[in-house]
Motif scaffolding. Structure first.
Motif, PDB file in Angstrom:
ATOM      1  N   HIS A  29       0.935  -1.228  -0.066  1.00  0.00           N
ATOM      2  CA  HIS A  29      -0.003  -0.031  -0.074  1.00  0.00           C
ATOM      3  C   HIS A  29       0.868   1.204  -0.064  1.00  0.00           C
ATOM      4  O   HIS A  29       1.886   1.298   0.723  1.00  0.00           O
ATOM      5  CB  HIS A  29      -0.925   0.052   1.311  1.00  0.00           C
ATOM      6  N   LEU A  30       0.480   2.363  -0.661  1.00  0.00           N
ATOM      7  CA  LEU A  30       1.145   3.477  -0.748  1.00  0.00           C
ATOM      8  C   LEU A  30       0.775   4.590   0.013  1.00  0.00           C
ATOM      9  O   LEU A  30       1.313   5.701   0.129  1.00  0.00           O
ATOM     10  CB  LEU A  30       1.213   3.827  -2.268  1.00  0.00           C
ATOM     11  N   SER A  48      -3.369  12.436   6.084  1.00  0.00           N
ATOM     12  CA  SER A  48      -2.962  11.507   5.098  1.00  0.00           C
ATOM     13  C   SER A  48      -1.506  11.569   4.802  1.00  0.00           C
ATOM     14  O   SER A  48      -0.838  12.696   4.802  1.00  0.00           O
ATOM     15  CB  SER A  48      -3.963  11.375   3.964  1.00  0.00           C
ATOM     16  N   PHE A  49      -0.852  10.316   4.247  1.00  0.00           N
ATOM     17  CA  PHE A  49       0.578  10.356   4.044  1.00  0.00           C
ATOM     18  C   PHE A  49       0.744   9.708   2.817  1.00  0.00           C
ATOM     19  O   PHE A  49       0.284   8.506   2.676  1.00  0.00           O
ATOM     20  CB  PHE A  49       1.024   9.969   5.250  1.00  0.00           C
ATOM     21  N   TYR A  50       1.621  10.324   1.980  1.00  0.00           N
ATOM     22  CA  TYR A  50       2.015   9.432   0.582  1.00  0.00           C
ATOM     23  C   TYR A  50       3.239  10.126   0.208  1.00  0.00           C
ATOM     24  O   TYR A  50       3.613  11.184   0.295  1.00  0.00           O
ATOM     25  CB  TYR A  50       0.934   9.797  -0.722  1.00  0.00           C
ATOM     26  N   ASN A  51       4.128   9.112  -0.260  1.00  0.00           N
ATOM     27  CA  ASN A  51       5.641   9.604  -0.955  1.00  0.00           C
ATOM     28  C   ASN A  51       6.112  10.164   0.112  1.00  0.00           C
ATOM     29  O   ASN A  51       7.115  11.278  -0.169  1.00  0.00           O
ATOM     30  CB  ASN A  51       5.362  10.298  -2.116  1.00  0.00           C
ATOM     31  N   ASN A  52       6.143   9.490   1.399  1.00  0.00           N
ATOM     32  CA  ASN A  52       7.177  10.159   2.555  1.00  0.00           C
ATOM     33  C   ASN A  52       6.594  11.663   2.830  1.00  0.00           C
ATOM     34  O   ASN A  52       7.501  12.536   3.508  1.00  0.00           O
ATOM     35  CB  ASN A  52       8.525  10.137   2.176  1.00  0.00           C
ATOM     36  N   PHE A  65       0.907  17.460  16.926  1.00  0.00           N
ATOM     37  CA  PHE A  65       0.953  16.082  16.336  1.00  0.00           C
ATOM     38  C   PHE A  65       1.833  15.908  15.125  1.00  0.00           C
ATOM     39  O   PHE A  65       2.442  16.802  14.544  1.00  0.00           O
ATOM     40  CB  PHE A  65      -0.471  15.838  15.444  1.00  0.00           C
ATOM     41  N   SER A  66       2.635  14.952  14.846  1.00  0.00           N
ATOM     42  CA  SER A  66       3.380  14.338  13.927  1.00  0.00           C
ATOM     43  C   SER A  66       3.238  12.990  13.328  1.00  0.00           C
ATOM     44  O   SER A  66       2.977  12.039  14.054  1.00  0.00           O
ATOM     45  CB  SER A  66       4.822  14.889  13.990  1.00  0.00           C
ATOM     46  N   VAL A  67       3.823  12.714  11.942  1.00  0.00           N
ATOM     47  CA  VAL A  67       3.736  11.532  11.679  1.00  0.00           C
ATOM     48  C   VAL A  67       4.834  11.331  11.095  1.00  0.00           C
ATOM     49  O   VAL A  67       5.659  11.920  10.673  1.00  0.00           O
ATOM     50  CB  VAL A  67       2.541  11.324  10.552  1.00  0.00           C
ATOM     51  N   GLU A  68       5.356   9.857  10.908  1.00  0.00           N
ATOM     52  CA  GLU A  68       6.765   9.521  10.381  1.00  0.00           C
ATOM     53  C   GLU A  68       6.565   8.043   9.578  1.00  0.00           C
ATOM     54  O   GLU A  68       5.684   7.291  10.363  1.00  0.00           O
ATOM     55  CB  GLU A  68       7.545   9.530  11.442  1.00  0.00           C
ATOM     56  N   ARG A  69       7.444   7.782   8.903  1.00  0.00           N
ATOM     57  CA  ARG A  69       7.544   6.339   8.442  1.00  0.00           C
ATOM     58  C   ARG A  69       9.098   6.272   8.250  1.00  0.00           C
ATOM     59  O   ARG A  69       9.713   6.338   7.562  1.00  0.00           O
ATOM     60  CB  ARG A  69       6.917   6.328   6.566  1.00  0.00           C
TER      61      ARG A  69
END
Lengths: 114, 111
Positions: A29-30, A48-52, A65-69
């Protein structure tokens, strides 16, 4: 069958503490998402998060808030300084494509801020 | 901004009954999702629709794009169907890929 996994299932934290909620999306999944559901209310979009990078965020998703991959498999949501009103069920979701593809949800992390 | 309305709010049925849950939305969409949420909170995807009708087992979902309306039908309902049924939509325009959720319908099926 592939599934989205979330850890922990339940987290209790003191107000002001940082929490990290973890998700492993389905491997091919992307697109990745975080949603939350305050008890008794409807599910709300966070980010939402796509392509880093973040592709969209709601007004709820403020500087706390923060998100990370971090490693190509995990997808994390960090809340820097938790507030009582952050108590909710947090759902991670992933999909193959952007629009006409099915969304797969994790089982959720119940966050309780005391 | 898309508004998603579901009706009825709560529903109690007798085992074996045919059940219909409705969803309406205000803005054009690319897809509509029906989701099931059990006590304990996990969300399971039942259907994704962009037109017409889909069937899976005892569940049937239909959508009318012109009327901005979708229905979820449960045939021969069973107590294990008791759950919250949520309608969620993806908007049609731009880069927006998020889902906008309805409040959900709480279904109780009595034996």
């Amino acid at each position: 069958e592939p599934e989205v996994t979330q850890t922990p299932s339940h987290q209790v934290t003191q107000m002001g503490q940082e929490v990290i909620l973890r998700c492993v999306p389905i491997s091919n999944h992307l697109y990745f998402y975080w949603y939350r559901q305050i008890l008794g209310q409807k599910v709300e979009f966070l980010v939402s998060f796509y392509n880093n990078e973040i592709s969209e965020k709601s007004e709820i998703f403020d500087d706390q808030f923060s998100v990370e991959r971090p490693d190509g498999s995990n997808f994390t949501l960090k809340i820097r300084s938790t507030k009582l009103e952050d108590s909710a069920m947090y759902f991670c979701a992933s999909s193959e494509g952007r629009v006409e593809t099915e969304a797969f949800f994790g089982q959720g992390t119940r966050l309780t801020v005391v | 901004k898309n508004e998603v309305e579901q009706s009825p709010q709560n529903l109690t049925a007798q085992e074996g009954e045919f059940i219909t849950i409705n969803c309406s939305y205000s803005v054009g969409i690319s897809a509509l999702h029906w989701l099931q949420q059990h006590p304990g909170g996990g969300i399971v995807s039942l259907f994704m629709l962009s037109s017409g009708k889909k069937k899976h087992g005892r569940l049937i979902a239909t959508i009318n794009i012109q009327e901005k309306h979708s229905s979820l039908h449960i045939t021969a309902s069973h107590p294990r169907d008791s759950a919250v049924y949520i309608c969620a939509v993806r908007s049609k325009t731009g880069a927006n890929s998020k889902l906008t959720f309805g409040k959900g319908i709480t279904l109780s099926v009595r034996p």
